[in-house]
Design a protein around this motif. Structure first.
Motif, PDB file in Angstrom:
ATOM      1  N   PHE A  26      27.709  -1.867  34.636  1.00 14.66           N
ATOM      2  CA  PHE A  26      28.062  -0.577  35.211  1.00 14.66           C
ATOM      3  C   PHE A  26      29.568  -0.305  35.161  1.00 14.66           C
ATOM      4  O   PHE A  26      29.996   0.852  35.196  1.00 14.66           O
ATOM      5  N   ARG A 129      29.322   6.139  39.942  1.00 15.51           N
ATOM      6  CA  ARG A 129      28.830   5.469  41.158  1.00 15.51           C
ATOM      7  C   ARG A 129      28.675   6.469  42.298  1.00 15.51           C
ATOM      8  O   ARG A 129      27.682   6.438  43.041  1.00 15.51           O
ATOM      9  N   LEU A 132      25.571   8.661  41.769  1.00 14.35           N
ATOM     10  CA  LEU A 132      24.342   7.997  42.189  1.00 14.35           C
ATOM     11  C   LEU A 132      24.240   7.904  43.708  1.00 14.35           C
ATOM     12  O   LEU A 132      23.150   8.023  44.278  1.00 14.35           O
ATOM     13  N   ARG A 155      16.675   3.494  39.455  1.00 12.70           N
ATOM     14  CA  ARG A 155      18.094   3.788  39.680  1.00 12.70           C
ATOM     15  C   ARG A 155      18.986   3.164  38.601  1.00 12.70           C
ATOM     16  O   ARG A 155      19.935   3.801  38.124  1.00 12.70           O
ATOM     17  N   SER A 156      18.723   1.925  38.229  1.00 15.30           N
ATOM     18  CA  SER A 156      19.553   1.279  37.204  1.00 15.30           C
ATOM     19  C   SER A 156      19.445   2.009  35.872  1.00 15.30           C
ATOM     20  O   SER A 156      20.431   2.124  35.131  1.00 15.30           O
ATOM     21  N   HIS A 159      21.503   5.046  36.078  1.00 16.63           N
ATOM     22  CA  HIS A 159      22.910   4.653  35.918  1.00 16.63           C
ATOM     23  C   HIS A 159      23.246   4.509  34.431  1.00 16.63           C
ATOM     24  O   HIS A 159      24.294   4.984  33.973  1.00 16.63           O
TER      25      HIS A 159
END
Length: 222
Positions: A26, A129, A132, A155-156, A159
């Motif tokens: 990330f 970040r 999200l 969610r990942s 991202h």
């Protein structure tokens, strides 16, 4: 022996390794398509290969990495199909979340706080970040536990979607995203269901349009 519960395995180290690798992805250390080698990761993290192997399996279940026998493990590079599926699933989840938030009229302080972090973000990764965190706050405000769990399950991958987006168009994302999210927050607070749903749909469409058909997006095999 049947009828007995097996002793639990300690998985704390593997979870910590997964957290470290996830954060590195990330933060842009390992961009989409990067190869993740167990030995190199073990040496970098100061652990044996066992926890690294467990961590990569955990991240594969999240959709963050992909393991293939002929390529090893790589950070997931989203295809056009991946983008379309994420968009359609988010559409369904967000519609329910928005309707629940409008119906409940909860405290939206966490939503506003996320927008504030976006407005102060120093770089694209910090902005992602905060982006999200905004959506985390919306799902939390919906007050629907299972809906939030489904969001957390993808969610990942979302991202990764946003990381892919900033790889295509960083300046436009940084310039426009805080204002978009301020509009979304204002629509939720106003309690206008139709306006809020339309704004969330437009927000998703703008993000998907940046990626769909653009160079650098993986094409589906076959």
């Amino acid at each position: 022996m049947s009828g007995q519960v097996r002793p639990a395995r300690r998985r704390g180290l593997a979870d910590e390794v997964a957290d470290r690798i996830r954060d590195a992805v990330f933060d842009g250390v390992y961009p989409p398509g990067s190869q993740l080698r167990e030995l190199e990761l073990a040496e970098a993290l100061g652990v044996s290969r066992g926890p690294v192997r467990e961590a990569l399996l955990k991240l594969e279940r999240e959709g963050l990495v992909r393991g293939e026998w002929h390529r090893g493990t790589t950070v997931t590079a989203l295809s056009e199909v991946d983008v379309a599926e994420l968009d359609s699933l988010r559409a369904a989840l967000e519609r329910l979340a928005v309707e629940l938030v409008i119906g409940r009229a909860p405290d939206l302080a966490a939503v506003d706080a996320a927008v504030g972090r976006m407005e102060r973000a120093a770089d694209a990764h910090e902005m992602v970040r905060a982006d999200l965190e905004f959506h985390d706050a919306v799902y939390a405000a919906a007050g629907h536990r299972r809906l939030r769990e489904v969001w957390e399950a993808i969610r990942s991958q979302v991202h990764l979607f946003l990381l892919t987006r900033i790889g295509v168009e960083t300046e436009g994302y940084l310039a426009g995203i805080p204002a978009e999210h301020r509009q979304l927050a204002d629509a939720l607070r106003a309690g206008d269901r139709d306006a809020a749903l339309e704004l969330f749909a437009t927000h998703r469409r703008l993000a998907s349009d940046v990626l769909t058909g653009r160079p650098g997006l993986d094409q589906p095999a076959g």
